[in-house]
Design a protein around this motif. Structure first.
Motif, short mmCIF file in Angstrom:
data_model
loop_
_atom_site.label_atom_id
_atom_site.label_comp_id
_atom_site.label_asym_id
_atom_site.label_seq_id
_atom_site.Cartn_x
_atom_site.Cartn_y
_atom_site.Cartn_z
N GLU A 31 0.84 -1.19 0.00
CA GLU A 31 0.00 0.00 0.00
C GLU A 31 0.88 1.24 0.00
O GLU A 31 1.86 1.30 0.74
N GLU A 32 0.56 2.19 -0.85
CA GLU A 32 1.31 3.44 -0.93
C GLU A 32 0.31 4.59 -1.00
O GLU A 32 -0.60 4.57 -1.83
N ASP A 33 0.49 5.57 -0.13
CA ASP A 33 -0.41 6.73 -0.07
C ASP A 33 -1.88 6.31 0.03
O ASP A 33 -2.76 6.90 -0.61
N GLY A 34 -2.13 5.25 0.80
CA GLY A 34 -3.50 4.79 1.00
C GLY A 34 -4.08 3.97 -0.12
O GLY A 34 -5.25 3.60 -0.09
N HIS A 35 -3.27 3.67 -1.14
CA HIS A 35 -3.74 2.88 -2.28
C HIS A 35 -2.98 1.56 -2.35
O HIS A 35 -1.76 1.53 -2.23
N TYR A 62 2.80 1.89 -10.83
CA TYR A 62 3.81 1.90 -9.77
C TYR A 62 5.01 1.01 -10.09
O TYR A 62 5.84 0.75 -9.23
#
Length: 189
Positions: A62-66, A121
């Motif tokens: 998960e990165e920045d809530g995604h 990503y």
């Protein structure tokens, strides 16, 4: 970036990533070539328990809530049990009690069934972080363990990544009439 265990609620994000990684194998696992039906069946298995595609076997990056990547991992000795719900569904659908799935994992190894990162990503080290989290999850407190994966023989980028992470090819495995390289890494305390 955070690596965490998956939750049932991750299915909307996870299923497209599973399909991205598995391609035509999803058709074999679901017994359908219709995308709406494939999505429904895959979602049911992901949100279910005690099967190979379950959230219970999945790590999420998960990165920045995604959620931007997933890794599905289980022990090879559990493969037959985890495949049973998929096989039973396919046997009933195809009316063929002898139907089986190709064996992917060896009995003495942890097996990375699926590794997928959102193309948006890609190249940010997410696949490496997921693999390292999986290795840490299964690393024994004492003794040793093996972790393995299959890679399409034509996927040079993934093959190089796995080599860089010290996975070594030990054989070629035919899965659904396609050759895959079996790569393994010994984990020590």
């Amino acid at each position: 970036m955070e690596i965490r265990p998956a939750r049932k609620a991750d299915s909307a994000m996870a299923i497209p990533l599973i399909l991205q990684a598995n391609g035509d194998i999803a058709t074999t696992l679901t017994g359908s070539d219709q995308m709406p039906e494939i999505l429904q069946i895959m979602t049911s298995f992901f949100e279910g328990e005690e099967n190979r595609l379950s959230y219970q076997n999945t790590l999420v990056a998960e990165e920045d809530g995604h959620a931007v990547g997933i890794l599905i991992l289980y022990h090879g000795s559990q493969a037959a049990v985890l495949d049973r719900p998929l096989i039973e569904r396919l046997r009933q659908l195809k009316q063929d009690p002898s139907l089986t799935l190709d064996k992917e994992a060896d009995e003495d190894e942890w097996y990375i069934d699926t590794l997928s990162v959102s193309p948006t990503y890609a190249g940010r080290g997410i696949a490496t972080a997921l693999i390292e989290a999986a290795e840490e999850r299964v690393r024994p407190a004492d003794g040793e363990a093996k972790i393995a994966l299959l890679v399409d023989k034509d996927n040079y980028r993934a093959y190089r990544l796995y080599q860089h992470l010290n996975y070594q090819q030990d054989k070629v495995v035919q899965i659904y009439q396609h050759p895959f390289l079996h790569m393994v890494k010994d984990l020590y305390k």
